[in-house]
Design a protein around this motif. Structure first.
Motif, short mmCIF file in Angstrom:
data_model
loop_
_atom_site.label_atom_id
_atom_site.label_comp_id
_atom_site.label_asym_id
_atom_site.label_seq_id
_atom_site.Cartn_x
_atom_site.Cartn_y
_atom_site.Cartn_z
N SER A 56 0.82 -1.22 0.00
CA SER A 56 0.00 0.00 0.00
C SER A 56 0.85 1.27 0.00
CB SER A 56 -0.94 0.01 1.20
OG SER A 56 -0.21 -0.04 2.42
N ILE A 57 2.11 1.14 0.40
CA ILE A 57 3.00 2.31 0.45
C ILE A 57 3.81 2.47 -0.83
CG2 ILE A 57 5.06 3.24 1.61
CD1 ILE A 57 4.11 2.00 4.16
N LEU A 58 4.12 1.37 -1.49
CA LEU A 58 5.04 1.40 -2.64
C LEU A 58 4.64 2.38 -3.76
CD1 LEU A 58 6.34 -2.24 -3.22
CD2 LEU A 58 7.65 -0.19 -2.62
N PRO A 59 3.39 2.39 -4.23
CA PRO A 59 3.06 3.31 -5.34
C PRO A 59 3.37 4.76 -5.00
CG PRO A 59 1.30 1.72 -5.01
CD PRO A 59 2.23 1.55 -3.85
N SER A 60 2.98 5.19 -3.81
CA SER A 60 3.23 6.56 -3.39
C SER A 60 4.73 6.84 -3.26
CB SER A 60 2.53 6.82 -2.05
OG SER A 60 2.92 8.03 -1.48
N SER A 61 5.46 5.88 -2.71
CA SER A 61 6.90 6.07 -2.48
C SER A 61 7.68 6.10 -3.79
CB SER A 61 7.43 4.96 -1.57
OG SER A 61 6.77 4.96 -0.32
N ILE A 62 7.31 5.21 -4.72
CA ILE A 62 7.99 5.18 -6.02
C ILE A 62 7.75 6.48 -6.77
CG2 ILE A 62 8.02 4.05 -8.28
CD1 ILE A 62 7.44 1.41 -6.82
N LYS A 63 6.52 6.99 -6.70
CA LYS A 63 6.21 8.26 -7.36
C LYS A 63 7.05 9.39 -6.78
CE LYS A 63 4.14 11.00 -10.16
NZ LYS A 63 2.67 11.18 -10.20
N LEU A 64 7.19 9.41 -5.46
CA LEU A 64 7.99 10.43 -4.80
C LEU A 64 9.46 10.30 -5.19
CD1 LEU A 64 8.36 12.72 -2.74
CD2 LEU A 64 8.51 10.97 -0.96
N LEU A 65 9.95 9.07 -5.28
CA LEU A 65 11.36 8.84 -5.63
C LEU A 65 11.66 9.38 -7.03
CD1 LEU A 65 14.02 7.48 -4.72
CD2 LEU A 65 13.20 5.39 -5.81
N THR A 66 10.73 9.21 -7.94
CA THR A 66 10.95 9.66 -9.32
C THR A 66 10.63 11.14 -9.51
OG1 THR A 66 8.70 8.96 -9.91
CG2 THR A 66 10.47 7.37 -10.23
N LYS A 67 9.85 11.71 -8.61
CA LYS A 67 9.50 13.13 -8.70
C LYS A 67 9.55 13.75 -7.31
CE LYS A 67 5.99 16.21 -10.71
NZ LYS A 67 6.94 16.83 -11.65
N PRO A 68 10.75 14.04 -6.81
CA PRO A 68 10.92 14.53 -5.43
C PRO A 68 10.61 16.01 -5.26
CG PRO A 68 13.06 14.34 -6.47
CD PRO A 68 12.06 13.84 -7.47
N THR A 69 9.33 16.37 -5.38
CA THR A 69 8.91 17.75 -5.14
C THR A 69 8.28 17.83 -3.76
OG1 THR A 69 6.70 17.39 -6.08
CG2 THR A 69 8.44 18.08 -7.60
N LEU A 70 8.16 19.04 -3.25
CA LEU A 70 7.59 19.24 -1.92
C LEU A 70 6.14 18.78 -1.87
CD1 LEU A 70 7.90 20.29 0.96
CD2 LEU A 70 7.31 22.59 0.11
N TRP A 71 5.39 19.07 -2.93
CA TRP A 71 3.97 18.67 -2.97
C TRP A 71 3.84 17.15 -2.93
CZ3 TRP A 71 -0.65 19.73 -1.81
CH2 TRP A 71 -1.76 19.21 -2.49
N GLN A 72 4.66 16.46 -3.71
CA GLN A 72 4.65 15.00 -3.69
C GLN A 72 5.07 14.47 -2.32
OE1 GLN A 72 4.07 12.41 -6.01
NE2 GLN A 72 3.04 13.92 -7.31
N PHE A 73 6.02 15.14 -1.68
CA PHE A 73 6.49 14.74 -0.35
C PHE A 73 5.37 14.82 0.68
CE2 PHE A 73 9.07 16.12 3.53
CZ PHE A 73 9.34 14.82 3.91
N LYS A 74 4.62 15.90 0.64
CA LYS A 74 3.50 16.07 1.58
C LYS A 74 2.45 14.97 1.38
CE LYS A 74 3.77 21.14 1.97
NZ LYS A 74 3.04 22.40 1.71
#
Length: 477
Positions: free
Chosen positions: A308-326
């Motif tokens: 359940s965490i992987l999709p969100s984490s992979i997206k953040l890894l490939t696009k490390p913006t503050l909005w994605q981080f939040k």
């Protein structure tokens, strides 16, 4: 100048609300022999003050782990030690070894409440104000309104100043980590979050977003150049911070293993009490604890949490913006709360600082906190709906909702509020059937679980579909 005056008003309101709630009852008040979390925090001060550090996590003649044994990381123990020293100066009876068990008095209650307030003033309030001023969106007045809503969040106030804990410390350290990373101070962010992890192990809920965000920034800068140097600096910061926090335990591997055993008590089972997560809700229909072995439960919860965490984490890894981080922080903490092993109802403080913690109602009623729960929740609801009006001011493409869906959201919001009010009322005034003594806590748990699951799905949708707003275009420093 006007905005800082408004910030001062927010701080005063936050402090006043906290102090007003502190006059209420606390966990286990007058209920021997175990009392409650209030006694647990007092007992940790007793243990850390009187015993050598090597005995803090071990069962000994002077340290009965069956009586509120220390089960938080070293930084919490050091905090307890500091409070213990202050308590000893004021009244030695408060931390007298063995004889102080179950100590209760008006003066001691004032001291304990003051220690929480001092921690809030020292690290939590500054973190909230800095986050809202520099990292939240909107006009200046909207930023102030956001700060006010966070400072008046009822869940944290009721647990720390009613039930009694120090949750604001770990949340504040995490917020300092977010502020640090958001402003481009990567080492400060890594340091602050490392301290948060060493204060409460539940901050693991936020660990993967921090890791992916920092690693993503390093990859973006190039792992053969500046990115590699940044990665080395961050790694050293984390390692040194952990080494300093664990220094007294590093001399003996058995000490480390015992601390870890206390931090992750898998023997307690998949869940405790009526917590609004997947396992407790599913247990209403399928008795998971009976059907599955403990090892199977552990493996299943780990697998579902990771998936359940992987999709969100992979997206953040490939696009490390503050909005994605939040968004990743929200999604990760919700996923942990819903699927991880050994979740407690107070863990819902972690997923969303601005979500009303209705799921903790049974715990709050048990502690005699009905009045402060009602007043703070209604005040927070008013501020959230009429002061911020978040949905009205956010474009549809940012919310990932069409005009029709927006109306459905408002309808669902209204229905949810009515249902919450109804369940709260019935939980207070009606006696459950003799056959179903836990009827109302279970209903609250399942009802809250459905909402948290919907939030997880929605915020994953928002993050993975990359809303075309200025937020998503924010670059990392």
């Amino acid at each position: 100048m006007e905005n800082w005056s408004l910030v001062s008003v927010c701080v005063l309101l936050g402090l006043t609300t906290r102090w007003a709630v502190s006059f209420s009852s606390y966990s286990g008040a007058g209920k021997p022999p175990m009392f409650g979390d209030y006694e647990a925090q007092r007992h940790w001060q007793e243990v850390t003050y009187n015993l050598p550090v090597q005995e803090w996590y071990f069962n000994t003649t002077d340290n009965d782990l069956g009586y509120w044994g220390l089960d938080y990381p070293p930084l919490t123990a050091y905090h307890s030690l500091l409070c213990g020293h202050v308590a000893k100066l004021i009244n030695p009876a408060w931390v007298e070894l063995r004889t102080s068990r179950g100590f209760e008095s008006a003066a001691h209650k004032l001291f304990m409440r003051t220690t929480v307030l001092f921690a809030d003033i020292l690290i939590y309030f500054p973190a909230v104000i800095l986050y809202c001023i520099y990292l939240s969106d909107g006009s200046s007045k909207r930023k102030v309104a956001t700060a006010l809503c966070i400072l008046l969040y009822p869940g944290l106030i009721l647990i720390d100043y009613g039930h009694f804990q120090y949750n604001s410390v770990s949340l504040a350290l995490t917020l300092w980590g977010i502020v640090g990373l958001g402003l481009g101070w990567n080492l400060l962010g890594a340091l602050a979050f490392s301290l948060a992890l060493n204060y409460k192990q539940m901050e693991l809920y936020h660990s993967l977003p921090f890791f992916c965000f920092l690693l993503g920034k390093c990859i973006k800068q190039g792992l053969m150049g500046r990115g590699l140097l940044l990665l080395v600096k961050i790694s050293l910061t984390v390692l040194v911070t952990f080494a300093l926090c664990w220094w007294p335990f590093l001399s003996d591997p058995q000490l480390i293993l015992q601390v870890l055993h206390r931090l992750f008590p898998v023997d307690r089972g998949l869940f405790e009490d009526k917590v609004a997560n997947t396992w407790c809700s599913l247990n209403v229909l399928i008795k998971i604890k009976t059907l599955l072995s403990r090892d199977t439960q552990l493996l299943l919860s780990f697998a579902l949490t990771l998936l359940s965490i992987l999709p969100s984490s992979i997206k953040l890894l490939t696009k490390p913006t503050l909005w994605q981080f939040k968004l990743a922080l929200v999604n990760s903490s919700l996923a942990f709360f819903l699927f991880s092993f050994q979740v407690h109802e107070k863990s819902i403080l972690l997923p969303l600082l601005s979500v009303l913690s209705y799921s903790m109602l049974p715990l709050l009623l048990k502690d005699g906190l009905l009045l402060p729960y009602t007043v703070t929740s209604l005040a927070f609801l008013y501020l959230g709906v009429y002061l911020l009006s978040a949905l009205d001011r956010s474009p549809e493409e940012e919310l990932r909702l069409g005009s029709c869906a927006l109306h459905l959201v408002f309808l669902q919001f209204t229905v949810s509020l009515v249902a919450m009010a109804g369940l709260s009322f019935t939980s207070v005034v009606l006696e459950p059937p003799a056959r179903l003594p836990d009827l109302f806590p279970v209903l609250v748990s399942v009802f809250s679980f459905l909402h948290f699951l919907a939030m997880l799905l929605y915020f994953n949708l928002v993050q993975l579909t990359e809303p075309s707003s200025k937020k998503s275009q924010k670059k990392t420093n």
